[in-house]
Design an enzyme around this catalytic site. Structure first.
Site, short mmCIF file in Angstrom:
data_model
loop_
_atom_site.label_atom_id
_atom_site.label_comp_id
_atom_site.label_asym_id
_atom_site.label_seq_id
_atom_site.Cartn_x
_atom_site.Cartn_y
_atom_site.Cartn_z
CG ASP A 109 36.21 -25.20 10.44
OD1 ASP A 109 35.83 -26.06 9.62
OD2 ASP A 109 35.43 -24.41 10.98
CE LYS A 160 25.34 -23.21 13.64
NZ LYS A 160 25.80 -23.04 12.27
CG ASP A 219 33.33 -27.98 14.15
OD1 ASP A 219 34.20 -27.23 13.68
OD2 ASP A 219 32.17 -27.62 14.40
P1 GTP Z 1 32.99 -18.95 13.40
O1 GTP Z 1 32.96 -17.47 13.12
O2 GTP Z 1 33.65 -19.25 14.72
O3 GTP Z 1 31.64 -19.61 13.26
O4 GTP Z 1 33.95 -19.66 12.33
P2 GTP Z 1 33.93 -19.60 10.71
O5 GTP Z 1 33.85 -18.20 10.24
O6 GTP Z 1 35.13 -20.35 10.27
O7 GTP Z 1 32.58 -20.29 10.29
P3 GTP Z 1 32.22 -21.79 10.02
O8 GTP Z 1 32.87 -22.66 11.03
O9 GTP Z 1 30.77 -21.92 9.88
O10 GTP Z 1 32.86 -22.02 8.58
C1 GTP Z 1 32.99 -23.29 7.98
C2 GTP Z 1 34.15 -23.21 6.99
O11 GTP Z 1 33.84 -22.29 5.93
C3 GTP Z 1 35.43 -22.72 7.62
O12 GTP Z 1 36.50 -23.48 7.10
C4 GTP Z 1 35.51 -21.26 7.21
O13 GTP Z 1 36.84 -20.80 7.08
C5 GTP Z 1 34.81 -21.26 5.86
N1 GTP Z 1 34.10 -19.99 5.62
C6 GTP Z 1 33.11 -19.47 6.40
N2 GTP Z 1 32.69 -18.29 5.90
C7 GTP Z 1 33.43 -18.06 4.77
C8 GTP Z 1 33.45 -16.99 3.80
O14 GTP Z 1 32.70 -16.02 3.90
N3 GTP Z 1 34.34 -17.10 2.78
C9 GTP Z 1 35.19 -18.18 2.65
N4 GTP Z 1 36.05 -18.18 1.61
N5 GTP Z 1 35.20 -19.21 3.55
C10 GTP Z 1 34.31 -19.15 4.58
#
Ligand code: GTP
Length: 355
Positions: A109, A160, A219
């Site tokens: 992302d 954080k 981001d």
């Molecule tokens: P928010 O719920 O809005 O915080 O977004 P998010 O779930 O994408 O969380 P975050 O931005 O912290 O995640 C960073 C990256 O890790 C992103 O590209 C997510 O798609 C990926 N990611 C987060 N949690 C998981 C998970 O449980 N499994 C996998 N495969 N990828 C994850």
């Protein structure tokens, strides 16, 4: 060279648009972010990408038919109803990744423009277990913050930190190179956070290194950041389209208008408008600072400013959609409705006057 792309998160901050597509498939100036990531991996000499997904994101990615850019693609799926976090998916993909050489991990992302290859090379020079790209921001409190020593070792990594507690303004840029030794630091079969569990431990053991990267970095966590990502990419296209167009309708650059778009008389598109494939815009419509996903229909005399309009959405005549509004896929906003600031409409929901 292999890369793992994390794309199995819920994207809660970008709901309700993420109810129907993963963040990595959000288009930026009409190109899905994941497509941009594939292109960059190929440019940097990578030949394989392992997509760490959940069942839904896997389904959506397969439907998109992205160009692979010569990359071999493999999917590693989190177990049903058990998201593995940011480190768990790496342990899960251990067999696919193998133990032969280091590998790159990317958050799916983030739009960034730095050399993955240089990060990889510095990882090898330092003989590190992990080497993270670090980006400098004004307010680091929303991110993982690193304290870097003169020899590029990370002394501390704090996820954080509270206001005033961040040791530096250098944050996790969402890209790191890991050596296969990392697998012994990630427990199997449960959700594990790279940022909270693994990185702090690596820093303590003095095997965690960082490199400052500069240039474009964004981001795409929140709606405003997604709009900003589009603005930045539109600005890079501006030089090619700096002349406004005026005829039956008016185009104020920068804009991105995909194939099959139809625009009615006296409408004004831009600045900073993105119209996806087959979007249909009526007459006397104003669209600026907004992203309209594919197949949406915008009725006559509608005004859309600072908003996100999902795929297949129908926006009625004489509607007003203002800053911060998010209309999820296939929703309908009926004729004459004026939405207040920051209103979100769920997928397939119909909104009429007085709803
Ligand atoms: P928010 O719920 O809005 O915080 O977004 P998010 O779930 O994408 O969380 P975050 O931005 O912290 O995640 C960073 C990256 O890790 C992103 O590209 C997510 O798609 C990926 N990611 C987060 N949690 C998981 C998970 O449980 N499994 C996998 N495969 N990828 C994850």
């Amino acid at each position: 060279m292999k890369a793992v792309i994390l794309i199995g998160g819920f994207g809660t901050r970008l709901r309700p648009l993420t109810c129907t597509r993963p963040k990595a498939l959000f288009p930026i100036a009409n190109k899905p972010l994941l497509q941009m990531i594939f292109e960059k991996l190929a440019e940097n000499g990578f030949d394989e990408a392992i997509l760490a997904v959940n069942a839904l994101t896997e389904f959506h990615i397969k439907q998109q038919r992205l160009s692979r850019c010569g990359l071999k693609l493999k999917f590693s799926r989190d177990p049903p109803k058990m998201p593995l976090g940011t480190a768990g998916p790496i342990k899960k993909a251990e067999k696919l990744i193998g133990h032969e050489e280091p590998f790159l991990v990317l958050n799916g992302d983030i739009l960034a423009d730095f050399s993955y290859k240089e990060l990889w090379e510095s990882h090898n020079e330092d003989k590190a277990v992990a080497t993270i790209a670090l980006h400098e921001v004004d307010d680091p409190t929303r991110y993982g913050v690193a304290e870097l020593a003169a020899d590029n070792r990370i002394k501390r990594f704090i996820e954080k930190p509270a206001k005033g507690a961040a040791p530096t303004r250098l944050i996790n840029a969402g890209a790191y190179v890991l050596s296969p030794k990392i697998f012994s630091y990630i427990p199997a079969g449960r959700a594990v956070s790279m940022e909270r569990e693994v990185f702090p431990r690596l820093a303590e053991q003095k095997i965690f290194y960082g490199r400052k990267v500069s240039g474009l970095w964004i981001d795409m966590g929140k709606p405003e950041e997604y709009l900003q990502t589009n603005r930045i990419v539109l600005n890079t296209l501006r030089s090619k389209q700096d002349k406004p167009m005026k005829g039956r309708f008016e185009v104020k650059p920068p804009v991105a208008i995909d194939k099959g778009v139809v625009i009615g008389e006296n409408s004004v598109i831009g600045p900073y408008a993105v119209l996806g494939r087959n979007v249909s815009v009526g007459c006397n419509v104003h669209i600026s600072d907004s992203v309209v996903f594919a197949d949406a229909k915008i009725g006559d005399f509608a005004s859309v400013t600072g908003a996100l309009i999902g795929e297949g959405v129908v926006v009625g005549k004489k509607t007003k959609i203002v800053e911060g509004c998010i209309i999820a896929d296939q929703a309908k906003v009926k004729d004459g409705v004026a939405l207040g600031k920051g209103v979100s409409v769920c997928p397939a929901k119909e909104i009429c006057e007085g709803t």
